[in-house]
Enzyme design. Structure first.
Site, PDB file in Angstrom:
ATOM      1  CG  ASP A  80      -2.094   0.938   1.039  1.00  0.00           C
ATOM      2  OD1 ASP A  80      -1.857   2.133   0.729  1.00  0.00           O
ATOM      3  OD2 ASP A  80      -3.240   0.509   1.214  1.00  0.00           O
ATOM      4  CB  SER A 124      -6.223   2.414  -0.042  1.00  0.00           C
ATOM      5  OG  SER A 124      -4.917   2.891   0.096  1.00  0.00           O
ATOM      6  CG  HIS A 187      -7.836  -0.001   6.364  1.00  0.00           C
ATOM      7  ND1 HIS A 187      -6.800   0.494   5.600  1.00  0.00           N
ATOM      8  CD2 HIS A 187      -8.301   1.036   7.091  1.00  0.00           C
ATOM      9  CE1 HIS A 187      -6.653   1.773   5.876  1.00  0.00           C
ATOM     10  NE2 HIS A 187      -7.538   2.131   6.766  1.00  0.00           N
ATOM     11  CB  SER A 189      -6.035  -2.604   0.545  1.00  0.00           C
ATOM     12  OG  SER A 189      -5.477  -1.324   0.607  1.00  0.00           O
ATOM     13  CD  GLU A 353      -3.323  -3.344   2.486  1.00  0.00           C
ATOM     14  OE1 GLU A 353      -3.419  -2.172   2.058  1.00  0.00           O
ATOM     15  OE2 GLU A 353      -4.062  -3.786   3.369  1.00  0.00           O
ATOM     16  CG  ASP A 358      -1.074   4.475   2.727  1.00  0.00           C
ATOM     17  OD1 ASP A 358      -0.953   5.305   1.808  1.00  0.00           O
ATOM     18  OD2 ASP A 358      -1.988   4.534   3.578  1.00  0.00           O
ATOM     19  CG  HIS A 362      -1.022   8.693   4.926  1.00  0.00           C
ATOM     20  ND1 HIS A 362      -1.348   9.615   3.965  1.00  0.00           N
ATOM     21  CD2 HIS A 362      -1.595   7.531   4.536  1.00  0.00           C
ATOM     22  CE1 HIS A 362      -2.090   9.043   3.032  1.00  0.00           C
ATOM     23  NE2 HIS A 362      -2.249   7.767   3.347  1.00  0.00           N
ATOM     24  CG  HIS A 477      -2.552   8.432  -1.316  1.00  0.00           C
ATOM     25  ND1 HIS A 477      -3.777   7.861  -1.455  1.00  0.00           N
ATOM     26  CD2 HIS A 477      -2.100   8.074  -0.079  1.00  0.00           C
ATOM     27  CE1 HIS A 477      -4.072   7.169  -0.360  1.00  0.00           C
ATOM     28  NE2 HIS A 477      -3.077   7.296   0.495  1.00  0.00           N
TER      29      HIS A 477
HETATM   30 ZN   LIG Z   1      -3.037   6.165   2.244  1.00  0.00          ZN
END
Ligand SMILES: [Zn+2]
Ligand SMILES: *[C@@H]1O[C@H](CO)[C@@H](O)[C@H](O)[C@H]1NC(C)=O
Ligand SMILES: *[C@@H]1O[C@H](CO)[C@@H](O)[C@H](O)[C@H]1NC(C)=O
Ligand SMILES: *[C@@H]1O[C@H](CO)[C@@H](O)[C@H](O)[C@H]1NC(C)=O
Length: 544
Positions: A80, A124, A187, A189, A353, A358, A362, A477
């Site tokens: 991710d 995502s 979540h 994904s 995943e 990711d 962030h 992103h």
């Molecule tokens: Zn993200």
């Protein structure tokens, strides 16, 4: 004075007290942990020619026997937010060799365009619909077409807007399907595997209520309930990750004493188990590593592992916080999943995943993100060792990019988490890794003093927030394409630059399932739309 800027690597002893402003605007900083490296061999022509010749030999070998076997098994690895920059930085972290990140050695690589129907830079949720169902959609939605705007309480209930994921195509073909993630299993994904919703945040009934859409049987069904009740989720053979809180009521406590998030009083874990027992199936629910190690994976037909109340810890934190005996790593979950899914003669589809690459980005915590990417690469390597490329297609990709760059001409072998070797025009140092935006802004600029001096920044702290130009609570992103790495049947089809929605199509073609099965293509009389120039077309042997 530092005139000898090109001293042999590792011998940099120019302390930068004086600035040679006439020659360079910048001061030379002492790079951290310079390795003397393979500098000698890289100075010869032979080294590079030999390297390229062996790559050519590999190419010739590859093109003489393209793997057009039918893929019995498909494993989709999703890093991710794993941008190309993230992969390159991980390579440097692992030792700066060209062959350190396992999947970089896959024979075929392509680029995937990640934009969604309404955003150039996607999230995502809509991307999971793209790489799992083959349909582009609106930002924030999962498993529905672009006819569903984010948050629309009505549009998402209409099942004519629902897309089918490759997990369903696999299940329809008698394959087993499973998912493994380091995020909550509800979540964005992983939800793309089994859920259909106008809002990725509707992980529990209480979230649907608080957003103003009433939850109930005829209404929007929360993602956790869909996982336990709806056909695709219910039939998943392996579900592993975090997210216990979305399975129990807010008045109840989980195994570690943390309260739930539901408001309907249900215990979805208990419901999941009851459903499997009713079918007379052997099922196991586990919530820690001990539990997982005690499961007889050869005799278990359904496995639910929820190893954390919310997301699983960052990989590097497992060790730092003494959790390696409590929470399984991504590789350990992947290993268990493959072992269980291997029990089906007709094969499987597995989604894995590395979710927190990711999340660390962030918060502009590059160190954590790269540690998670390294673990993700280990999980891929393990999967490749446990499977056979003759019958198993492994695809490694990402849903979207991030804004982190590698900049400032770092010396080879220097610490990727360190400072660039020269100061900037303001005579202050800056880090090799930096972000276009995010919470690292406050570590970068002070309202009163301007840019901060990072000379004494604690760059060894894995929670260090890297530099950011624009202040934002959460780094965004990025919109650039992401890499796709493939190995196994029809892996050669994954080269080129294409829509993210091609990924499930190509995987399904290789496995001969769903709307991309050979029979489905023939029934629709699908023909090439382009005439490729060039006389030397590679003709493929058509064996099953
Ligand atoms: Zn993200
Ligand atoms: C959609 O929902 C309707 C009404 O609940 C149902 O009759 C129909 O079978 C569903 N269609 C699909 C494709 O699931
Ligand atoms: C929910 O059900 C599971 C499985 O039966 C059980 O282990 C767990 O303790 C239950 N949790 C609560 C809060 O009741
Ligand atoms: C490709 O070339 C063939 C033969 O020259 C021609 O008949 C066909 O129409 C072309 N297809 C497309 C899509 O241009």
């Amino acid at each position: 004075m530092c005139n000898h800027r090109w001293f042999l690597l590792g011998l940099l002893v120019c302390f930068a007290s004086v600035t040679t402003a006439d020659e360079y605007h910048a001061r030379l900083l002492v790079p951290r942990s310079v390795k003397s490296a393979r500098a000698t061999e890289e100075q010869t022509t032979e080294y590079w020619i030999d390297k390229a010749q062996s790559i050519l030999a590999d190419k010739l070998e590859q093109s003489s026997r393209l793997n057009t076997n039918r893929a019995k098994n498909i494993i989709l690895f999703l890093g991710d937010g794993m941008s190309v920059h993230t992969i390159t930085a991980t390579r440097a972290f692992l030792g700066d060799s060209s062959e350190q990140v396992s999947f970089e050695q896959f024979p075929y690589t392509g680029l995937s365009k990640t934009y969604s129907v309404n955003k150039l830079v996607p999230d995502s949720a809509c991307t999971s619909t793209a790489y799992l169902s083959g349909v582009k959609a609106n930002y924030g939605t999962i498993g529905v077409t672009a006819q569903v705007p984010k948050n629309d309480c009505e549009a998402g209930i209409d099942n004519r807007t629902h897309t089918e994921s490759i997990a369903k195509w696999a299940q329809d073909a008698g394959k087993w399907a499973g998912l493994v993630t380091t995020a909550r299993v509800t979540h964005a994904s992983p939800a793309g595997v089994y859920a259909h919703t106008a809002n990725r945040d509707w992980e529990t009934d209480s979230k649907i209520k608080s957003s103003g859409c009433v939850s109930g049987t005829e209404q929007n069904v929360d993602i956790a309930s869909q996982l336990v009740e709806w056909p695709v989720g219910k039939n998943l053979r392996v579900i592993m990750g975090g997210g216990r809180r979305n399975f129990i009521d807010e008045e109840e406590l989980d195994e570690e004493g943390i309260e739930g998030k539901r408001s309907d009083g249900r215990n979805l874990t208990a419901e999941w188990l009851a459903d499997k027992y009713e079918q007379g199936a052997s099922a196991a629910y586990v919530w820690n590593k001990d539990g997982l190690l005690n499961v007889n994976l050869d005799k278990t037909e359904y496995l639910l592992g929820l190893f954390s109340s919310s997301h699983c810890p960052y990989h590097g934190d497992l060790e730092r916080e003494g959790l390696t005996e409590t929470v399984p790593s991504l590789s350990e979950m992947t290993e268990a999943a493959i072992q269980l899914l291997n029990n089906n003669d007709k094969g499987y589809f597995l989604f894995v995943e590395g979710a927190r690459i990711d999340m660390a980005h962030h918060s502009t915590r590059a160190h954590r993100s790269i540690e998670d990417t390294a673990e993700f690469a280990r999980a891929v390597e393990l999967a490749r060792k446990m499977t056979n490329e003759e019958d198993t297609l492994i695809v490694v990709t990402s849903d979207h990019s991030h804004t982190m760059t590698i900049n400032g001409y770092p010396t080879r072998g220097s610490d990727i988490f360190g400072l660039a070797p020269m100061t900037a025009d303001d005579n202050l140092p800056y880090t090799v890794l930096s972000y276009a935006n995010g919470p690292g802004f406050s570590k970068t600029y002070s309202t009163k003093k301007g840019r901060r001096d990072l000379s004494d920044a604690d760059l060894d702290d894995p929670k260090y927030r890297y530099m950011a130009t624009v202040p934002l609570d959460s780094e965004t992103h990025g919109g650039d394409d992401v890499g796709v790495f493939a190995s196994g049947p029809y892996a050669h089809y994954f080269s080129g630059n294409y829509e993210q929605t091609n990924i499930p199509a190509l995987m399904a073609y290789a496995a001969d399932i769903g709307p991309f099965a050979k029979s489905a293509l023939a029934a629709k009389d699908v023909k090439a739309t382009k005439n490729f120039s060039g006389a030397n077309k590679i003709m493929e042997p058509s064996k099953e």
